[in-house]
Enzyme design. Structure first.
Site, PDB file in Angstrom:
ATOM      1  N   PRO A  14       0.789  -1.222   0.000  1.00 31.94           N
ATOM      2  CA  PRO A  14       0.000   0.000   0.000  1.00 31.94           C
ATOM      3  C   PRO A  14       0.825   1.278   0.000  1.00 31.94           C
ATOM      4  O   PRO A  14       1.878   1.348   0.643  1.00 31.94           O
ATOM      5  CB  PRO A  14      -0.814  -0.094   1.304  1.00 31.94           C
ATOM      6  CG  PRO A  14      -0.073  -1.061   2.149  1.00 31.94           C
ATOM      7  CD  PRO A  14       0.570  -2.036   1.211  1.00 31.94           C
ATOM      8  N   ASN A  15       0.327   2.237  -0.757  1.00 33.11           N
ATOM      9  CA  ASN A  15       0.890   3.593  -0.869  1.00 33.11           C
ATOM     10  C   ASN A  15       2.176   3.667  -1.681  1.00 33.11           C
ATOM     11  O   ASN A  15       2.688   4.754  -1.932  1.00 33.11           O
ATOM     12  CB  ASN A  15       1.111   4.229   0.523  1.00 33.11           C
ATOM     13  CG  ASN A  15      -0.191   4.355   1.291  1.00 33.11           C
ATOM     14  OD1 ASN A  15      -1.151   4.917   0.767  1.00 33.11           O
ATOM     15  ND2 ASN A  15      -0.258   3.812   2.489  1.00 33.11           N
ATOM     16  N   ARG A  22       4.958  10.867  -2.440  1.00 34.45           N
ATOM     17  CA  ARG A  22       4.728  10.556  -1.036  1.00 34.45           C
ATOM     18  C   ARG A  22       5.994  10.799  -0.200  1.00 34.45           C
ATOM     19  O   ARG A  22       7.021  10.137  -0.425  1.00 34.45           O
ATOM     20  CB  ARG A  22       4.370   9.060  -0.976  1.00 34.45           C
ATOM     21  CG  ARG A  22       4.202   8.521   0.391  1.00 34.45           C
ATOM     22  CD  ARG A  22       4.093   6.999   0.374  1.00 34.45           C
ATOM     23  NE  ARG A  22       3.902   6.544   1.720  1.00 34.45           N
ATOM     24  CZ  ARG A  22       4.198   5.345   2.156  1.00 34.45           C
ATOM     25  NH1 ARG A  22       4.676   4.429   1.323  1.00 34.45           N
ATOM     26  NH2 ARG A  22       3.996   5.024   3.402  1.00 34.45           N
ATOM     27  N   TYR A  27      11.096   8.718   1.272  1.00 33.07           N
ATOM     28  CA  TYR A  27      11.048   7.625   0.292  1.00 33.07           C
ATOM     29  C   TYR A  27      11.709   7.950  -1.042  1.00 33.07           C
ATOM     30  O   TYR A  27      11.760   7.101  -1.925  1.00 33.07           O
ATOM     31  CB  TYR A  27       9.584   7.212   0.070  1.00 33.07           C
ATOM     32  CG  TYR A  27       8.922   6.703   1.339  1.00 33.07           C
ATOM     33  CD1 TYR A  27       9.389   5.546   1.960  1.00 33.07           C
ATOM     34  CD2 TYR A  27       7.855   7.383   1.924  1.00 33.07           C
ATOM     35  CE1 TYR A  27       8.798   5.081   3.132  1.00 33.07           C
ATOM     36  CE2 TYR A  27       7.252   6.925   3.091  1.00 33.07           C
ATOM     37  CZ  TYR A  27       7.734   5.778   3.692  1.00 33.07           C
ATOM     38  OH  TYR A  27       7.164   5.313   4.846  1.00 33.07           O
ATOM     39  N   ASN A  79       8.135  -5.371  -0.935  1.00 29.52           N
ATOM     40  CA  ASN A  79       8.032  -4.238  -0.007  1.00 29.52           C
ATOM     41  C   ASN A  79       6.568  -4.199   0.427  1.00 29.52           C
ATOM     42  O   ASN A  79       5.710  -3.700  -0.303  1.00 29.52           O
ATOM     43  CB  ASN A  79       8.429  -2.919  -0.670  1.00 29.52           C
ATOM     44  CG  ASN A  79       8.392  -1.768   0.340  1.00 29.52           C
ATOM     45  OD1 ASN A  79       7.821  -1.897   1.420  1.00 29.52           O
ATOM     46  ND2 ASN A  79       8.991  -0.642  -0.018  1.00 29.52           N
ATOM     47  N   ALA A  82       3.025  -0.701   4.883  1.00 29.72           N
ATOM     48  CA  ALA A  82       2.554  -0.754   6.270  1.00 29.72           C
ATOM     49  C   ALA A  82       2.073  -2.148   6.683  1.00 29.72           C
ATOM     50  O   ALA A  82       2.030  -2.462   7.879  1.00 29.72           O
ATOM     51  CB  ALA A  82       1.441   0.264   6.469  1.00 29.72           C
ATOM     52  N   HIS A  85       3.969  -4.391   9.253  1.00 29.68           N
ATOM     53  CA  HIS A  85       3.882  -4.295  10.703  1.00 29.68           C
ATOM     54  C   HIS A  85       2.598  -4.898  11.261  1.00 29.68           C
ATOM     55  O   HIS A  85       2.429  -4.969  12.481  1.00 29.68           O
ATOM     56  CB  HIS A  85       3.975  -2.809  11.115  1.00 29.68           C
ATOM     57  CG  HIS A  85       5.025  -2.071  10.344  1.00 29.68           C
ATOM     58  ND1 HIS A  85       6.366  -2.386  10.447  1.00 29.68           N
ATOM     59  CD2 HIS A  85       4.953  -1.070   9.405  1.00 29.68           C
ATOM     60  CE1 HIS A  85       7.063  -1.586   9.629  1.00 29.68           C
ATOM     61  NE2 HIS A  85       6.223  -0.788   8.987  1.00 29.68           N
ATOM     62  N   ASP A  92       1.396 -15.600   6.610  1.00 27.43           N
ATOM     63  CA  ASP A  92       0.933 -16.966   6.359  1.00 27.43           C
ATOM     64  C   ASP A  92       1.017 -17.304   4.873  1.00 27.43           C
ATOM     65  O   ASP A  92       1.382 -18.429   4.506  1.00 27.43           O
ATOM     66  CB  ASP A  92      -0.503 -17.141   6.862  1.00 27.43           C
ATOM     67  CG  ASP A  92      -0.578 -17.179   8.389  1.00 27.43           C
ATOM     68  OD1 ASP A  92       0.480 -17.316   9.028  1.00 27.43           O
ATOM     69  OD2 ASP A  92      -1.692 -17.062   8.933  1.00 27.43           O
ATOM     70  N   GLU A 103      12.608  -9.207   1.941  1.00 27.80           N
ATOM     71  CA  GLU A 103      11.739  -8.137   2.457  1.00 27.80           C
ATOM     72  C   GLU A 103      12.512  -6.834   2.337  1.00 27.80           C
ATOM     73  O   GLU A 103      13.640  -6.724   2.824  1.00 27.80           O
ATOM     74  CB  GLU A 103      11.399  -8.410   3.928  1.00 27.80           C
ATOM     75  CG  GLU A 103      10.600  -7.285   4.567  1.00 27.80           C
ATOM     76  CD  GLU A 103      10.467  -7.434   6.085  1.00 27.80           C
ATOM     77  OE1 GLU A 103      10.607  -8.552   6.623  1.00 27.80           O
ATOM     78  OE2 GLU A 103      10.233  -6.390   6.734  1.00 27.80           O
ATOM     79  N   HIS A 105      12.638  -2.473   2.370  1.00 27.20           N
ATOM     80  CA  HIS A 105      12.081  -1.168   2.749  1.00 27.20           C
ATOM     81  C   HIS A 105      13.002  -0.068   2.252  1.00 27.20           C
ATOM     82  O   HIS A 105      14.226  -0.168   2.412  1.00 27.20           O
ATOM     83  CB  HIS A 105      11.931  -1.059   4.273  1.00 27.20           C
ATOM     84  CG  HIS A 105      11.095  -2.160   4.828  1.00 27.20           C
ATOM     85  ND1 HIS A 105       9.725  -2.170   4.710  1.00 27.20           N
ATOM     86  CD2 HIS A 105      11.427  -3.315   5.443  1.00 27.20           C
ATOM     87  CE1 HIS A 105       9.252  -3.275   5.248  1.00 27.20           C
ATOM     88  NE2 HIS A 105      10.264  -3.997   5.702  1.00 27.20           N
ATOM     89  N   SER A 107      13.026   3.030   3.456  1.00 30.86           N
ATOM     90  CA  SER A 107      13.531   3.695   4.655  1.00 30.86           C
ATOM     91  C   SER A 107      14.063   2.646   5.628  1.00 30.86           C
ATOM     92  O   SER A 107      13.754   1.453   5.497  1.00 30.86           O
ATOM     93  CB  SER A 107      12.395   4.489   5.325  1.00 30.86           C
ATOM     94  OG  SER A 107      11.367   3.607   5.751  1.00 30.86           O
ATOM     95  N   ARG A 112      12.956   4.601  12.709  1.00 28.51           N
ATOM     96  CA  ARG A 112      11.720   5.370  12.665  1.00 28.51           C
ATOM     97  C   ARG A 112      10.852   5.083  13.898  1.00 28.51           C
ATOM     98  O   ARG A 112      11.350   4.605  14.909  1.00 28.51           O
ATOM     99  CB  ARG A 112      11.002   5.073  11.334  1.00 28.51           C
ATOM    100  CG  ARG A 112      11.889   5.462  10.128  1.00 28.51           C
ATOM    101  CD  ARG A 112      11.176   5.282   8.818  1.00 28.51           C
ATOM    102  NE  ARG A 112       9.991   6.136   8.749  1.00 28.51           N
ATOM    103  CZ  ARG A 112       9.028   5.975   7.839  1.00 28.51           C
ATOM    104  NH1 ARG A 112       9.103   4.998   6.941  1.00 28.51           N
ATOM    105  NH2 ARG A 112       7.995   6.778   7.818  1.00 28.51           N
ATOM    106  N   ARG A 116       7.099   0.806  13.732  1.00 27.59           N
ATOM    107  CA  ARG A 116       7.691   0.275  12.489  1.00 27.59           C
ATOM    108  C   ARG A 116       8.848  -0.688  12.758  1.00 27.59           C
ATOM    109  O   ARG A 116       9.398  -1.284  11.834  1.00 27.59           O
ATOM    110  CB  ARG A 116       8.184   1.419  11.598  1.00 27.59           C
ATOM    111  CG  ARG A 116       7.081   2.305  11.070  1.00 27.59           C
ATOM    112  CD  ARG A 116       7.608   3.311  10.056  1.00 27.59           C
ATOM    113  NE  ARG A 116       6.759   4.475  10.006  1.00 27.59           N
ATOM    114  CZ  ARG A 116       5.679   4.590   9.214  1.00 27.59           C
ATOM    115  NH1 ARG A 116       5.348   3.624   8.403  1.00 27.59           N
ATOM    116  NH2 ARG A 116       4.936   5.678   9.240  1.00 27.59           N
TER     117      ARG A 116
END
Ligand code: DQA
Length: 151
Positions: A14-15, A22, A27, A79, A82, A85, A92, A103, A105, A107, A112, A116
């Site tokens: 998302p985002n 953003r 980012y 990535n 959110a 978290h 699963d 995985e 990210h 940032s 942070r 997070r």
């Protein structure tokens, strides 16, 4: 014998479709499209084909993971935004896969807010890349490519 092209799935949560607009101070200024285009270029000489998927919806990402479970995917770069978290459902779903999973990210999530610092995925993925901005995607691709070559 002709070697089959190996496929890596890149998943953004998302985002991340809003990259470039953003919080660029966190980012960066590249759009997701620009990041994906650079990544596809990088993949060519490595003999890898990339699939790109972005969704703002948790269930759609779970569905995508189910879809790639049924394909012969050599690696996943994710990535989760959110959902990192919060999402046990994503955790699963990823547990279905036996290929390397990075995985990622943009940032450094550990520098942070405290909420997070916890990743629902960290202990079930192959490894985590966090804090290197868009360059992290390139690092992730190199990492997956190396793992595939060594296996
Ligand atoms: C992110 C970090 C997450 O905490 C955040 O919710 C994101 C982006 C990153 O790339 O740094 O959406 O995954």
């Amino acid at each position: 014998m002709k070697q089959k092209v190996k496929k890596i799935q890149v998943i953004n949560g998302p985002n991340l479709n809003m990259l470039g607009k953003r919080e660029p101070q966190i980012y960066g200024s590249l759009t997701l499209n620009q990041i994906n285009t650079d990544l596809a270029q990088q993949a060519k000489p490595l003999g890898l084909e990339l699939g790109f998927f972005q969704s703002n919806h948790e269930g759609e990402i779970v569905d995508k993971i189910h879809e790639i479970f049924n394909e012969n995917i050599a690696g996943v770069i994710i990535n989760p935004g959110a959902f990192t978290h919060t999402s046990i459902a994503l955790r699963d779903a990823l547990l279905l896969l036996s290929c390397p999973i990075v995985e990622l990210h943009l940032s450094n999530i550990y520098k942070r807010e405290a909420f997070r610092h916890k990743s629902m995925l960290a202990d079930i993925v192959t490894g985590q890349i966090t804090g290197f901005g868009h360059y992290g995607y390139q690092m992730a691709l190199n990492a997956v490519a190396n793992m595939i070559n060594e296996s």
